[in-house]
Design a protein around this motif. Structure first.
Motif, mmCIF file in Angstrom:
data_model
loop_
_atom_site.group_PDB
_atom_site.id
_atom_site.type_symbol
_atom_site.label_atom_id
_atom_site.label_comp_id
_atom_site.label_asym_id
_atom_site.label_seq_id
_atom_site.Cartn_x
_atom_site.Cartn_y
_atom_site.Cartn_z
ATOM 1 N N LEU A 104 42.174 11.439 -0.899
ATOM 2 C CA LEU A 104 42.670 12.690 -1.463
ATOM 3 C C LEU A 104 43.927 13.185 -0.755
ATOM 4 N N GLY A 105 44.130 12.741 0.474
ATOM 5 C CA GLY A 105 45.211 13.291 1.281
ATOM 6 C C GLY A 105 44.681 14.378 2.196
ATOM 7 N N PRO A 106 45.384 14.688 3.297
ATOM 8 C CA PRO A 106 44.870 15.620 4.299
ATOM 9 C C PRO A 106 44.534 17.008 3.758
ATOM 10 N N THR A 107 45.423 17.588 2.971
ATOM 11 C CA THR A 107 45.198 18.952 2.489
ATOM 12 C C THR A 107 44.048 19.009 1.494
ATOM 13 N N ALA A 108 44.080 18.125 0.509
ATOM 14 C CA ALA A 108 43.024 18.128 -0.509
ATOM 15 C C ALA A 108 41.675 17.771 0.100
ATOM 16 N N ARG A 109 41.687 16.871 1.079
ATOM 17 C CA ARG A 109 40.415 16.507 1.722
ATOM 18 C C ARG A 109 39.829 17.700 2.468
ATOM 19 N N TYR A 110 40.684 18.440 3.195
ATOM 20 C CA TYR A 110 40.160 19.593 3.938
ATOM 21 C C TYR A 110 39.687 20.676 2.976
ATOM 22 N N ARG A 111 40.366 20.806 1.843
ATOM 23 C CA ARG A 111 39.932 21.782 0.842
ATOM 24 C C ARG A 111 38.547 21.418 0.302
ATOM 25 N N ALA A 112 38.343 20.131 0.019
ATOM 26 C CA ALA A 112 37.032 19.683 -0.462
ATOM 27 C C ALA A 112 35.977 19.827 0.627
ATOM 28 N N PHE A 113 36.360 19.549 1.872
ATOM 29 C CA PHE A 113 35.418 19.693 2.984
ATOM 30 C C PHE A 113 34.955 21.137 3.137
ATOM 31 N N LEU A 114 35.906 22.084 3.069
ATOM 32 C CA LEU A 114 35.524 23.497 3.175
ATOM 33 C C LEU A 114 34.673 23.941 1.993
ATOM 34 N N ALA A 115 34.961 23.394 0.813
ATOM 35 C CA ALA A 115 34.139 23.733 -0.350
ATOM 36 C C ALA A 115 32.695 23.306 -0.133
ATOM 37 N N ALA A 116 32.510 22.119 0.475
ATOM 38 C CA ALA A 116 31.158 21.658 0.770
ATOM 39 C C ALA A 116 30.528 22.511 1.861
ATOM 40 N N ALA A 117 31.306 22.825 2.907
ATOM 41 C CA ALA A 117 30.769 23.605 4.016
ATOM 42 C C ALA A 117 30.381 25.018 3.589
ATOM 43 N N ARG A 118 31.132 25.595 2.651
ATOM 44 C CA ARG A 118 30.845 26.954 2.186
ATOM 45 C C ARG A 118 29.831 26.998 1.050
ATOM 46 N N GLY A 119 29.347 25.822 0.624
ATOM 47 C CA GLY A 119 28.306 25.797 -0.394
ATOM 48 C C GLY A 119 28.796 25.991 -1.804
ATOM 49 N N SER A 120 30.032 25.560 -2.098
ATOM 50 C CA SER A 120 30.542 25.715 -3.457
ATOM 51 C C SER A 120 29.841 24.811 -4.458
ATOM 52 N N ALA A 121 29.219 23.762 -3.986
ATOM 53 C CA ALA A 121 28.472 22.858 -4.866
ATOM 54 C C ALA A 121 27.329 22.245 -4.077
ATOM 55 N N ARG A 122 26.239 22.013 -4.768
ATOM 56 C CA ARG A 122 25.099 21.389 -4.108
ATOM 57 C C ARG A 122 25.259 19.883 -3.981
ATOM 58 N N VAL A 123 26.134 19.298 -4.777
ATOM 59 C CA VAL A 123 26.288 17.845 -4.808
ATOM 60 C C VAL A 123 27.679 17.478 -4.291
ATOM 61 N N VAL A 124 27.736 16.547 -3.341
ATOM 62 C CA VAL A 124 28.988 16.027 -2.799
ATOM 63 C C VAL A 124 29.007 14.526 -3.048
ATOM 64 N N ILE A 125 30.108 14.034 -3.608
ATOM 65 C CA ILE A 125 30.282 12.598 -3.798
ATOM 66 C C ILE A 125 31.507 12.157 -3.017
ATOM 67 N N GLY A 126 31.541 10.900 -2.612
ATOM 68 C CA GLY A 126 32.694 10.438 -1.861
ATOM 69 C C GLY A 126 32.550 9.002 -1.432
ATOM 70 N N THR A 127 33.510 8.543 -0.648
ATOM 71 C CA THR A 127 33.487 7.214 -0.062
ATOM 72 C C THR A 127 32.976 7.342 1.373
ATOM 73 N N ARG A 128 33.310 6.355 2.205
ATOM 74 C CA ARG A 128 32.810 6.350 3.585
ATOM 75 C C ARG A 128 33.093 7.657 4.310
ATOM 76 N N ALA A 129 34.219 8.291 4.032
ATOM 77 C CA ALA A 129 34.613 9.506 4.735
ATOM 78 C C ALA A 129 33.651 10.663 4.483
ATOM 79 N N ALA A 130 32.858 10.581 3.430
ATOM 80 C CA ALA A 130 31.956 11.682 3.088
ATOM 81 C C ALA A 130 30.584 11.554 3.716
ATOM 82 N N ALA A 131 30.342 10.514 4.509
ATOM 83 C CA ALA A 131 29.008 10.307 5.074
ATOM 84 C C ALA A 131 28.562 11.482 5.946
ATOM 85 N N PHE A 132 29.537 12.188 6.559
ATOM 86 C CA PHE A 132 29.215 13.326 7.433
ATOM 87 C C PHE A 132 29.402 14.665 6.715
ATOM 88 N N ALA A 133 29.528 14.668 5.404
ATOM 89 C CA ALA A 133 29.818 15.904 4.674
ATOM 90 C C ALA A 133 28.761 16.973 4.970
#
Length: 672
Positions: free
Chosen positions: A242-271
Motif C-alpha cells: 500500500l505504501g507507507p502512508t496508506a499502510r499506516y492509515r489502514a493500521f490505525l483503522a484496525a487499531a481504532r476498531g473501524s472494522a472487525r475484519v482485517v485482510i492482508g499479506t505477511r505484513a498483516a500478521a501482527f495487525a
C-alpha cells in the motif's frame, strides 16, 4: 565607568540562566513509573527499562504510546508497555524525554505476541516491534478516521463454499469457540469466498477476524470476496504494498476498531485486531510468508501463536498441505477439515503422466524423454476447442541456461564465471550476472563454439507453441508480466509457477512441463514445493479436465498429483523428515557469519545446552570466501532449550563486544 567584579558577573549569569531555564514538571503521583521497551537490538539489552513520568506527560504516556527516552547517552525511540506505582530498580530513574505520539499503537495483546515471537526465534523484542508496528505518519494520525465499531454483517444462511466439508468448524466459530483446523480445499474451490464467509460468521459474534493471502494478486481477489460478503466498509486491507502512508492509515483503522475484519499479506500478521476470534491463512507453504528481516518469523507461526495465546480459532487452508500443517494434525493441535473422497473425485481434474502406460509408449516411444510428447499436443489441441489451456514452465526467460553442444559442459562467462543465456531468438548469448555478450565464446573443455539450451524458459516455450498452434492466442504470465485473469476463450497461457492467472470458467486443460527441473532444485524442500505448485496449478482446471505431467512416472511427487492426495504426500513428507531429523520434526537453526564468530557461537552453545538435549552440529561449511554456515539441531522436545541457549550465547557475545555478526535463523523455510 566601573567594571563588575568576577563574583558579580557569576551572579548575573546564574540569574539570567535561571530566568531562561524552565523548571521541569514534577513527577506525576498517579502511576509515576513507565516501563518502556527501548528500540535497541542488542540481545543482552532485550528487556524493558523503567522511567519516571512527568506530570505534563501522564495523560499521553499510556501503554502502547511511542516515546523518546535517554539510553546509554543517546535519545532512543520506545513504547510504553505499562504504568506502575513503583519500580523494582534500585538506582535512580530518569525521566521520559518526550511522548512522540499518544496513539496507542502497541496494544497489550500485540506486545505479548511480539515477546513470544522474539522468544520463539531467538530474536530481540525491538526487531519484532519494527515488523509489527509501521513507521508513524503524523498527518495520518490527525485525520478524522472512523473509530466506532461497525454493526456485525448479516450472515447468509447459505454456506455453499463450505458445504462439501464437515460443519463442525464454522459451528464452533459461530458459538465463539476457538477450533483449529487444517483445511484441504477441493479442486476448484473459491477459497476467497470461503474465507470471507468464515470471517462473516466470526464477525457476527462480535469478534474480529484476520485473513492472510500469499501475495498482492490473491489479496485483491480476497478483497473482492470480502466486499461481496461483508460490504465495502466491513473490512480493512493491510499490506506493505500500500505504501507507507496508506499502510499506516489502514493500521490505525484496525487499531481504532473501524472494522472487525482485517485482510492482508505477511505484513498483516501482527495487525491489532480487537477481540480476535479467527485467524486464517491460505497456502501456508508459500515462501512469501517467510519474513526476510530479523528475527525471520514465519507468518504461519505468528498466527498460530496468536491463536494459542488469545484462544481464538485458526484455519490453515490450501489445495496442498505443508509438512508443518501435517505436524500440527499429528500433534493434535489442529484437526483435519477435508471433504470425502467422492466429493474430491467429482471436483478433481483427470491427471496423467506422459508415458505412464504401455499404450503411450507404443504411440510415442519418446514420450518419457520428450519435453512436449505427442500426448501433450493432443490434450492441448483438444482443450483449445472449449477454452484456455494452461502451460506451466518452471523457469522464466527465453533460454536461461546454455551448455556446450558437444560435451554438455556448462557455458560460462569468461569475465565473471556467470551462466550464459539467451534472452531472445537473435543476437549472441550474454552473461546472466554481468550482462556481457559472449559472441566469441569457446568451450574451455573441448573448444567447441556451439551452444545448446540446457533449460528452456517460458518465453521460448510460448514461441514454440505459437509455431505449433498457428492462429491460437498465446499469453505469458511471469514476474515481469503477471496476468490476473484470462477470459473463457481458446488460448495458450504459458506461466511460471505461482504466476498462473485465474481462468473465468476454469482451464479446459493443463500441461505441467519440465517437472524434473522443479524436483532438481538444490533444496531439501524442493519436492514439497514442487507438489504444492502442481496442486495449485491443477486445481485451476475444470472438474474432469485433463492435466498431463511431463516427467518420471515413478516419481512419488508426481504420483501424489495423479491420486490427488495432498494429505498422503504430506504425511509421507513428515515421516521422512522425522527420519532425517529436519524441521518440523526437529528443531534446527542456521548460523551464518565469519568463521571465527560462528565457531565461537557454536562453542558457547555446546557449553549451554545440556547433553540430555541431544545437540548436534552440522558444519560449518564455506558459503563464500568470508562466510561460513553451520546448522545446529535438537529433537523437537528440546527446541525451547536450543532457542534459549542461542539467545544466551548471542547475549554473551554482544556483552563482551566480540567481533563479527552471526545471522541466526531458527527453522529456516529453505534448507539446502
Amino acid at each position: 565607568m566601573t567594571s563588575d567584579s568576577p563574583e558579580q558577573l557569576t551572579l548575573l549569569r546564574d540569574t539570567v540562566r535561571r530566568s531562561r531555564t524552565k523548571e521541569p514538571a514534577p513527577i506525576t503521583e498517579t502511576l509515576p513509573v513507565a516501563r518502556v521497551a527501548v528500540d535497541v537490538s542488542l540481545p543482552h539489552l532485550d528487556r524493558p527499562f523503567d522511567y519516571l513520568v512527568p506530570e505534563d506527560m501522564t495523560a499521553a504516556a499510556q501503554p502502547g504510546a511511542r516515546v523518546k527516552v535517554r539510553f546509554a547517552g543517546k535519545d532512543h525511540d520506545g513504547f510504553v508497555l505499562e504504568r506502575l506505582e513503583a519500580s523494582d530498580h534500585d538506582g535512580k530513574l530518569v525521566r521520559l524525554r518526550k511522548v512522540v505520539s499518544p496513539e496507542r499503537v502497541l496494544t497489550p495483546e500485540i506486545a505479548d505476541l511480539c515477546r513470544a515471537v522474539a522468544d520463539r526465534y531467538a530474536g530481540v523484542f525491538a526487531d519484532v516491534t519494527r515488523l509489527a508496528v509501521p513507521p508513524r505518519h503524523a498527518k495520518v494520525e490527525g485525520e478524522p478516521l472512523r473509530c466506532d465499531q461497525p454493526a456485525p454483517p448479516p450472515v447468509s444462511t447459505s454456506r455453499s463454499e463450505w458445504s462439501p466439508y464437515p460443519t463442525g468448524f464454522l459451528d464452533a466459530v459461530s458459538r465463539g469457540e476457538g477450533p483449529r483446523a487444517v483445511w484441504t480445499a477441493v479442486p476448484g474451490a473459491d477459497w476467497t469466498l470461503a474465507f470471507a464467509q468464515a470471517a462473516a460468521v466470526c464477525a457476527a459474534t462480535g469478534r474480529g477476524a484476520l485473513l492472510l493471502a500469499p501475495d498482492a494478486r490473491d489479496l485483491e481477489r480476497l478483497a473482492a470476496a470480502c466486499r461481496a460478503v461483508l460490504g465495502e466498509n466491513g473490512f480493512v486491507t493491510l499490506s506493505a504494498d500500500l505504501g507507507p502512508t496508506a499502510r499506516y492509515r489502514a493500521f490505525l483503522a484496525a487499531a481504532r476498531g473501524s472494522a472487525r475484519v482485517v485482510i492482508g499479506t505477511r505484513a498483516a500478521a501482527f495487525a491489532p485486531v480487537a477481540d480476535l476470534g479467527l485467524v486464517a491463512m491460505w497456502d501456508d507453504g508459500d515462501e512469501s510468508y517467510a519474513e526476510p528481516r530479523a528475527p525471520y518469523p514465519h507468518a504461519r507461526e505468528v498466527l498460530l501463536l496468536r491463536a494459542f495465546r488469545q484462544e481464538c480459532a485458526a484455519l490453515l487452508g490450501g489445495f496442498a498441505r505443508s509438512a508443518e500443517a501435517a505436524a500440527l494434525l499429528e500433534s493434535g493441535f489442529a484437526h483435519e477439515l477435508i471433504a470425502d473422497r467422492k466429493a474430491i473425485r467429482a471436483a478433481a481434474p483427470s491427471v496423467h503422466i506422459a508415458g505412464e502406460s504401455d499404450i503411450d509408449l507404443a504411440r510415442d516411444p519418446a514420450a518419457r524423454a520428450a519435453r512436449l510428447p505427442h500426448r501433450a499436443f493432443e490434450i492441448a489441441r483438444e482443450g483449445l476447442r472449449s477454452g484456455p489451456v494452461l502451460v506451466q514452465v518452471p523457469r522464466a526467460g527465453y533460454l536461461p541456461s546454455l551448455v556446450c553442444q558437444t560435451c554438455r559442459a556448462p557455458s560460462r562467462c569468461s569475465t565473471c564465471g556467470g551462466t550464459l543465456r539467451r534472452t531472445g531468438g537473435s543476437g549472441p548469448a550474454s552473461c546472466s550476472v554481468c550482462g556481457r555478450p559472449a559472441a566469441d565464446h569457446r568451450c574451455p573443455e573441448c573448444g567447441d563454439t556451439r551452444m545448446r539450451a540446457a533449460i528452456i524458459g517460458a518465453r521460448r516455450t510460448a514461441e514454440e507453441l505459437g509455431r505449433a498452434f498457428p492462429g491460437v492466442v498465446v499469453r505469458t504470465s511471469g514476474s515481469d508480466n503477471m496476468l490476473d485473469v484470462v477470459p473463457d476463450a481458446p488460448a495458450l497461457v504459458v506461466s511460471t509457477p505461482g504466476a498462473e492467472p485465474v481462468a473465468e470458467a476454469g482451464y479446459s486443460a493443463a500441461l505441467l512441463l519440465d517437472t524434473w527441473l522443479m524436483l532438481a532444485r538444490p533444496d531439501l524442500r524442493a519436492p514439497e514445493e514442487a507438489v504444492r505448485r502442481w496442486f495449485n496449478a491443477a486445481a485451476l482446471v475444470r472438474a474432469g479436465g485433463p492435466v498431463i505431467l511431463v516427467g518420471d512416472p515413478s516419481a512419488l511427487p508426481l504420483q501424489a498429483i495423479v491420486r490427488w492426495s495432498p494429505e498422503g504426500y504430506a504425511a509421507r513428507e513428515i515421516e521422512e523428515r522425522r527420519t532425517a531429523r529436519l524441521a518440523p520434526a526437529a528443531k534446527l537453526a542456521e548460523l551464518t557469519g565469519p568463521s571465527e564468530s560462528v565457531n565461537d557461537l557454536v562453542t558457547r552453545l555446546r557449553d549451554l545446552v545440556p547433553p540430555s538435549a541431544g545437540l548436534e552440529v552440522l558444519g560449518p561449511v564455506d558459503v563464500d570466501d568470508e562466510t561460513v554456515r553451520a546448522v545446529v539441531r535438537t529433537p523437537r522436545a528440546h527446541g525451547t532449550t536450543l532457542v534459549r541457549a542461542l539467545k544466551d550465547a548471542q547475549s554473551a557475545r554482544t556483552t563482551k563486544k566480540n567481533p563479527g555478526t552471526v545471522r541466526v535463523q531458527v527453522d529456516p523455510p529453505s534448507f539446502g
